[in-house]
Structures are given as C-alpha cells and as structure tokens.
Design a protein around this motif. Structure first.
Motif, PDB file in Angstrom:
ATOM      1  N   ILE A 113      79.551  60.096  53.915  1.00  0.00           N
ATOM      2  CA  ILE A 113      79.561  60.336  55.366  1.00  0.00           C
ATOM      3  C   ILE A 113      80.726  61.251  55.736  1.00  0.00           C
ATOM      4  N   LEU A 114      80.455  62.167  56.675  1.00  0.00           N
ATOM      5  CA  LEU A 114      81.493  62.994  57.294  1.00  0.00           C
ATOM      6  C   LEU A 114      81.632  62.602  58.757  1.00  0.00           C
ATOM      7  N   SER A 115      82.857  62.703  59.283  1.00  0.00           N
ATOM      8  CA  SER A 115      83.091  62.446  60.705  1.00  0.00           C
ATOM      9  C   SER A 115      84.269  63.312  61.141  1.00  0.00           C
ATOM     10  N   PRO A 116      84.285  63.790  62.404  1.00  0.00           N
ATOM     11  CA  PRO A 116      85.447  64.561  62.869  1.00  0.00           C
ATOM     12  C   PRO A 116      86.736  63.765  62.815  1.00  0.00           C
ATOM     13  N   LEU A 117      86.639  62.422  62.913  1.00  0.00           N
ATOM     14  CA  LEU A 117      87.825  61.577  62.905  1.00  0.00           C
ATOM     15  C   LEU A 117      88.064  61.067  61.495  1.00  0.00           C
ATOM     16  N   THR A 128      78.550  61.610  63.200  1.00  0.00           N
ATOM     17  CA  THR A 128      78.638  61.441  61.745  1.00  0.00           C
ATOM     18  C   THR A 128      77.545  62.265  61.081  1.00  0.00           C
ATOM     19  N   LEU A 129      77.834  62.697  59.856  1.00  0.00           N
ATOM     20  CA  LEU A 129      76.879  63.458  59.049  1.00  0.00           C
ATOM     21  C   LEU A 129      76.786  62.759  57.700  1.00  0.00           C
ATOM     22  N   GLN A 130      75.552  62.344  57.318  1.00  0.00           N
ATOM     23  CA  GLN A 130      75.360  61.539  56.116  1.00  0.00           C
ATOM     24  C   GLN A 130      74.319  62.186  55.222  1.00  0.00           C
ATOM     25  N   LEU A 131      74.618  62.223  53.911  1.00  0.00           N
ATOM     26  CA  LEU A 131      73.659  62.724  52.939  1.00  0.00           C
ATOM     27  C   LEU A 131      72.704  61.595  52.570  1.00  0.00           C
TER      28      LEU A 131
END
Length: 811
Positions: free
Chosen positions: A35-39, A98-101
C-alpha cells in the motif's frame, strides 16, 4: 551515410541490451497488497523507489499545494522533476488516499470510498517494480519476468532513456511547471509518418503545425515510425535519423552519471535534457541539469505560445506576448508584455459597426508582423491607403496584413501573430480601432462620451484658444518678473558667500581644497585606518553638516613635485566620472603633506570578498563584478578626457559598495609615483603577487595592454576565488593560477580550478565558468599584441562576441 547507419545500428543494439539489463538486474519488487499513502506511517509509504534511488512512483503534492497526484518523478535537487502523471486532469486526491497493488491491478481508494482500478493489466497481476530506467511495470502472476502493464506505453509529456513514442501515443504538454494537467500543445505521429507538433485546440491541419519531422528512409508506410531515446542521450527517429545526441555537452565533472529525458515543455517546445548525478553519492545528488537540444530556438515560432488576439515578440531575447492595439487582457490584471498564453479581448463594443452617421474608425499599424494561420477571408492587390480604407469600411474586418502590395483582411479572433524583424515574409499589420480610442490614449481633455465635440464646435475652439493665449501671456509676465527678483537675490547671496573665508563642504564643488587641520578633525586624528595600498594608508572620516562619510588617503610614495604639478594631475583625475570608479572629492597640499579625499565605499575591497569571506558568491554576481571592473578600465583607456593607464590594478584596489558594485581606486596615481616603483623597477611585492605584466620587468614602457594583463589575473581570481600565486597547494603546478587554469582548460578539467561549497555547487554555471576562464587566459598572454582590448573583453564576457581558444599564456 554508411557511417550514419552504423551508429544508429549501435543505438538499437544498446536499446536491446538496456532492455535485457532491466530484466536481469535484481529490482525492488512490490508485492500484492503493498500500500502507498501520502502520509508516511509504519504500514504505508508515500512512494516506491527504484533500486538506484533516482526514480520514485507514488503520491506527490499537487501544483497548487492542495491535495495530491499520482505519478513518477526524478529525484534530486531542490525540486523533483515529474516525468509521468496518471489521470492528469482529475481533481486532486485527499491525504487519506491509498494505492494498493491487487491481482486486478492498482486499486485507488479515498478513505472508505473505492474509486476503482487505476490500472487494469492484460493478465492477473503478481508483483510490480519501479525500474531504474523510470519505467513502472506490473508483472504477471504466472511469471515474475512477464510485463503485463508499463508506464512507458502511456507517456504524458516526457519520454525517458529506453522509451519510444509511437503512432499509438502522443506527448501532451503540461499546463505549467507546477500544474501537470493537460496543457496547450501536443506532439504526435500522423498516418504519413510525420512527427508533428500542434496547439491542443487546433484543427490539426498543416496551417496549425509549428514543427514537423519526417524520416526520409520510410516510404509508403512500410515501416512503423517511432521516436526513441536511449540511455546514452541519442534521440532518434525510426532507424537511420537522429534529431539530437549527447555530443554537444557542457564540461562534465568526473565520477558522474547521466539520465536523459525528452519533454514537450509547457511552452510547446520539444527539448532534450541531461540530468547529471554524483555517482559516488549514496543518495540521489543532482549536480547539474543541461539542455542538450531543442526543436525551436525562438519560442515565437510556436503557434499557440500566445493566446487569441495577442502576438509574440522576441526582440529582447525573451519571448513575450502583447495585446494588439484596441485589445486588453481578459483579466485586466496585466498590461504590456506577458509570458505565454495571453488572451486578449476588444477594448470596445462591436455592436455599432460603422454605418451612415455611426462610429468612426482609425487605423493603427504594427511593422514586421506575421500571421501564421489559415487564409484571409478577403485578399486583393492594392495600395496601402486603399487597404486602410477597405478595412475601415468593412464591418467584418478587424485587421489587415499588407505585404508585397497585397491586402489580406481578417476577422476575429486573430491567432498565431508574431513580430519577426529578421524574416523576409513580414508585412504591415493594420488594426481598425474606434477614433475615440486613439483620442483618449493621447489626450486627457476630450470627453469619452463626445470625443469630437471640440473639433466640431469651431466657436468653442476659438474661445478656448483665446483664453489659453491670454493665460499664457499673463504667466509669461509673472515668470519674467520672478526671474528678475530671484536673480538679484542670488547675486546678493553669492557676494556674501564669496566674502566668507570658510566655504564649508558642498556637493556642488567638483573638487575642493582642504586644509590639513580639517582632515585631522574629520578623521579624529587619523585613528581609524580602513586600508593600506601602494601609495599610503587610507582612513575613514566624516565631514560637513550632514556628516558625509569620506575616505582620506595620505600619499607617501610620490615624486617630490611642485604644488602646481600635483594640482594639475589631481585635477585630471577629478574629471573622470564613471559608476565603476571611486569618485575623488578633494585634496590637501601643505608642504610635504599631500592627501586625497575620496567618497567612502562601504563594503571593503574585492580582495576581502574573494579571499577572506566564505560568503556564497553566485555566478551571475561574479560575472557582474568582472564586467564592472572591465567597464571601469575601458573608461580609463578610451573614454575619459586624458587616457589613464592604471599600472596597479588588483583586487585590493577594487572596492565594493553597498550594492556590490565594483569601483576602481588608485587610478591616475602612476604618473605621480617614484620611477623605481613603476616601469623601471617594479615593486617586489607587486611582482610577487603576479599582477604586473611581463613587459614591466623588461623595462618596457607601460601601455594599456599592461592593464589588460592585470585585469586577466583579477578575472581568474574572481572565477577561482584564490590568489594568483598560492604556495600551500597540493602540487607545484597549481602555484601559479594562470598556468594552472590553462592546464585545466586544455585537459577539460575546469572543475578543478573552482573552490565551491554546497550552495555554490547547486548554482554552478559551467558555460559562464568556461567563458570567463577563456577570456582571462587571453588577457594574460606574455605577448601584449595577443591580448584583447578592454572593449572586446566586455563583448566576449557579455556573449556578444565569440571567445577564441586561448594559447598557452607563456607561448
């Protein structure tokens, strides 16, 4: 031709090897459910990095600072360079995104809301990776080496090394450097294999194109055209033709690596950039960014650079947009010239087109104009006067272009206007504007509602003229009487002032004679010494009712001439007036006591700035100081009433004012100096520091070329921020600055001569460095005939004249 084909075949082989290397190198893989997140937190990350640390994929701040966008950027420097953006025209994302693969691709969520799949690969996903080439790839679930989606197939405004632009995609510029949404221009392949650039909202026809390229080796579409950039900086069109390569670079530092990108920039120009990184740094340390190539050198050739009803002008070296006569900017917040995309509108209403008894129009002209768009709605051969009349009487005519005896009429909006002084196909642009528009522009007495009232009312005009003439006559009488009484008053005051023995200190006196006691009092007994030169010590003082600051020099090493000769020389010095010379205010002669009074220059000498302070000195400031000194020396040599050879030019005799403007001091004193201190036997200290020309030591006569030699040494010291002779250096060849600078120039290692800190490393301007070093080496030639004049020195430093390759100074 065979050599060209060989080089391009090598290019394609290197591309294949690069692609193979991408697969072979152990990349930083991203697993399912990552997961990616700005925070940034323990469970999420703002970006996924490539193994080299040069590229990152993830969330970055939106241009306006509100919200985030998803993309790929090049790390390093004060700001990251975005090279790819997804869904670039979508609203900014919130901080809880959030960005999730996942198996189905990349899933974007904002809080609890599922926005859906961001990328949907052709097969189920198993992993992903941010490659060192700048390509973000998603791998198949079945095979960790089989790519099912990659960012290189979906470029935005940039292609990177190893990436191709084909007929299936295009480059679209960004709206601004901070706003990555769709901009004003695009670059794409046409069906005929032409690579063409257009404004984004144009018809896409030949009349809208502003740049195009075609591979002559592709015939009838038998091969697919593509634009390719490899990791070595070769930007090539299909197989056998290259637009640009990396051969014309600035001087590279050692231990550096390069990353190349080709970008359709905000202004619509296609440029190839090189990003130079420190190969020894563990982090992404960007050393320098260089523009290797650009499609167009003049931004005014780019259609759509300026908006509707405005035109582009590049006469000052900077492309600017201007509204046509009779037009104003839409937002009414700007006037004059503005950079890029200026949209203008009529400054009056067109509802009342000229009819019988209606509005009157005048013609305002602009010379050397081009309109590079479509065809006029009306064209005919006629005189310019007839063209003016035809446009004024035509309700549809907003402007006309008169060229080669042909009148071309255009209606609104006016597009792709350009002022091109050096082009052969320009003409006179004629703009129809209401007559009251011109009257309001040139006078403040007429009424906007009835601009012709004064003209049509002859009786009122006669009354106004009569009253005006009467008023002027009365004012003339009052003026003459006032002048008479003022004159009598001034004569009386002057008589009283002349009778007084103490004139005081006044700014009106061009040169004043001071008593020794006055200067003792002004300097508090010569207690505060601010400097010491070849001719004596300098003391700070104040004088006059306003406590004006002065600098007093006690002359010690001069010929014991009579008072008349000393006054004559000082008077010659006082006649110099230049912003880069220290101004002489007055003098004192009492027996053997001889003193000079100068304006006080507050920031000390150039020697202190270069050698004793660690203050960051930007390259623009260094070039400005070098030009200040050069202009001062040129004035002494060529422009003042009596030509003056300084004979003692060095950083200690160059003072800096509060604005860091360089001012030369101690000029004109050479003729008052003792012979053993000048051309017959140079001062040992002066020879030791290396500022005196070689011919002085040979008992040759001093000439202006001796000052040119001294200036060359000073210029090299400004560039390198070290003295001309240094003993404590790593190697003997570095002792003499001029020899060391030539060695580094000849071996293409100019970075070795510069002493810089981290701030200056970011500010390094290699072109300016090379130009200044070359000019300095030309000035320090042993043969005076090889040294340039100060006028040519200024032209070379300003870039108006090419700098020749300097020979070795000792040749």
């Amino acid at each position: 031709m065979a050599s060209n084909r060989f080089h391009v075949l090598l290019l394609w082989l290197s591309l294949c090897v690069a692609l193979a290397d991408e697969v072979a190198v152990e990349n930083m893989y991203i697993g399912l459910d990552d997961i990616l997140s700005p925070l940034d937190s323990n469970t999420t990350h703002p970006s996924w990095l490539s193994s080299s640390g040069h590229f990152a994929f993830g969330f970055y701040r939106h241009g306006d600072g509100h919200g985030y966008a998803i993309g790929i950027w090049l790390m390093g420097g004060t700001t990251n360079t975005v090279v790819w953006t997804t869904n670039r025209d979508d609203p900014p994302l919130s901080s809880n995104s959030t960005l999730q693969l996942t198996v189905e691709g990349l899933l974007l969520k904002q809080g609890s809301d599922d926005r859906g799949q961001l990328y949907v690969p052709s097969e189920p996903a198993g992993s992903a990776s941010m490659l060192d080439s700048g390509n973000f790839v998603i791998y198949s679930q079945e095979s960790s080496s089989f790519v099912v989606w990659q960012s290189f197939h979906h470029p935005t405004d940039t292609i990177l090394g190893g990436q191709n632009l084909t007929i299936l995609n295009q480059l679209v510029s960004s709206r601004s450097t901070s706003d990555r949404s769709t901009g004003h221009h695009y670059l794409a392949f046409q069906d005929d294999n032409n690579l063409v650039a257009y404004p984004i909202n144009s018809s896409g026809t030949a009349s809208d194109a502003y740049w195009a390229f075609r591979d002559q080796n592709i015939y009838h579409g038998t091969e697919v055209a593509q634009l390719s950039l490899d990791a070595k900086g070769y930007l090539c069109f299909s197989v056998f033709q290259c637009l640009a390569n990396n051969t014309n670079q600035q001087i590279k530092q050692q231990n550096t690596s390069s990353i190349y990108r080709a970008t359709l920039d905000v202004d619509g120009n296609l440029r190839l950039y090189e990003h130079l990184f420190d190969a020894n740094s563990s982090s992404s340390l960007l050393v320098h960014t260089n523009t290797v190539w650009q499609a167009l050198t003049d931004e005014c050739q780019i259609k759509g650079f300026c908006g509707s009803n405005s035109y582009c002008s590049n006469t000052s070296g900077n492309a600017r947009c201007h509204c046509y006569p009779g037009f104003v900017p839409y937002n009414n917040k700007t006037s004059g010239g503005n950079a890029m995309f200026l949209e203008c509108k009529l400054n009056y209403s067109k509802d009342d087109c000229e009819t019988s008894g209606g509005r009157n129009y005048n013609i305002v002209s602009l010379e050397e104009m081009q309109w590079n768009y479509d065809y006029p709605y009306w064209a005919k051969l006629m005189s310019m006067e007839a063209c003016n009349k035809s446009c004024k009487e035509d309700c549809d005519c907003a402007a006309a272009l008169y060229t080669n005896g042909r009148c071309n009429k255009y209606s609104l909006p006016l597009s792709y206007g350009r002022k091109a002084p050096n082009a052969s196909d320009t003409g006179m642009a004629l703009f129809k504007v209401p007559s009251e528009y011109v009257i309001r522009k040139n006078t403040t007495t007429s009424s906007p509602k009835n601009p012709n009232a004064i003209v049509n009312n002859r009786r009122g005009l006669i009354l106004i003229l009569a009253s005006t003439l009467g008023s002027l006559s009365f004012l003339c009488v009052v003026f003459v009487v006032s002048i008479f009484f003022i004159y009598r008053s001034q004569v009386h005051r002057f008589t009283k002032l002349s009778a007084s023995s103490n004139l005081g200190f006044t700014e009106e006196c061009s040169l004043r004679s001071f008593s020794f006691d006055e200067l003792v009092k002004a300097t508090s007994g010569f207690t505060e010494e601010v400097g010491r030169g070849s001719f004596g010590a300098v003391y700070r003082g104040t004088i006059g009712e306003n406590s004006k600051r002065i600098a007093v020099k006690r002359i010690e090493k001069i010929v014991d001439e009579g008072e008349r000769e000393f006054r004559a020389e000082i008077t010659a010095i006082s006649r110099t007036h230049h912003r880069n010379l220290v101004k002489l205010i007055g003098f004192c002669i009492e027996g053997s006591r001889k003193l000079l009074v100068y304006e006080y220059v507050s920031n000390g000498s150039l020697a202190n700035l270069l050698f004793k302070t660690k203050k960051h000195l930007p390259w623009k400031e260094r070039l400005k100081i070098a030009l200040d000194v050069a202009r001062g020396v040129q004035y002494l040599h060529e422009e003042c009433e009596v030509r003056i050879v300084h004979c003692n030019l060095k950083p200690h005799n160059i003072l800096m004012d509060e604005l860091l403007t360089a001012k030369i001091s101690d000029f004109g004193l050479a003729r008052l100096s003792k012979p053993e201190l000048l051309s017959i036997r140079p001062d040992k200290n002066e020879v030791k520091t290396g500022y005196l020309a070689p011919e002085w030591q040979k008992e040759a006569l001093a000439s202006v070329k001796a000052d040119v030699f001294s200036y060359g040494i000073v210029l090299l010291e400004i560039v390198c921020r070290r003295r001309s002779i240094e003993v404590n250096v790593p190697s003997p060849e570095e002792v003499l600055l001029s020899s060391w600078a030539y060695h580094c120039f000849a071996t293409e290692q100019l970075h070795k001569v510069v002493v810089y800190n981290e701030d200056e490393k970011q500010d390094m301007d290699w072109k300016t460095l090379e130009r200044m070093v070359k000019v300095g080496l030309l000035c320090v030639q042993d043969d005076p005939s090889l040294r340039p004049s100060m006028k040519n020195v200024i032209l070379m430093l300003e870039g108006w004249k090419d700098v020749p390759i300097p020979p070795s100074p000792s040749c």
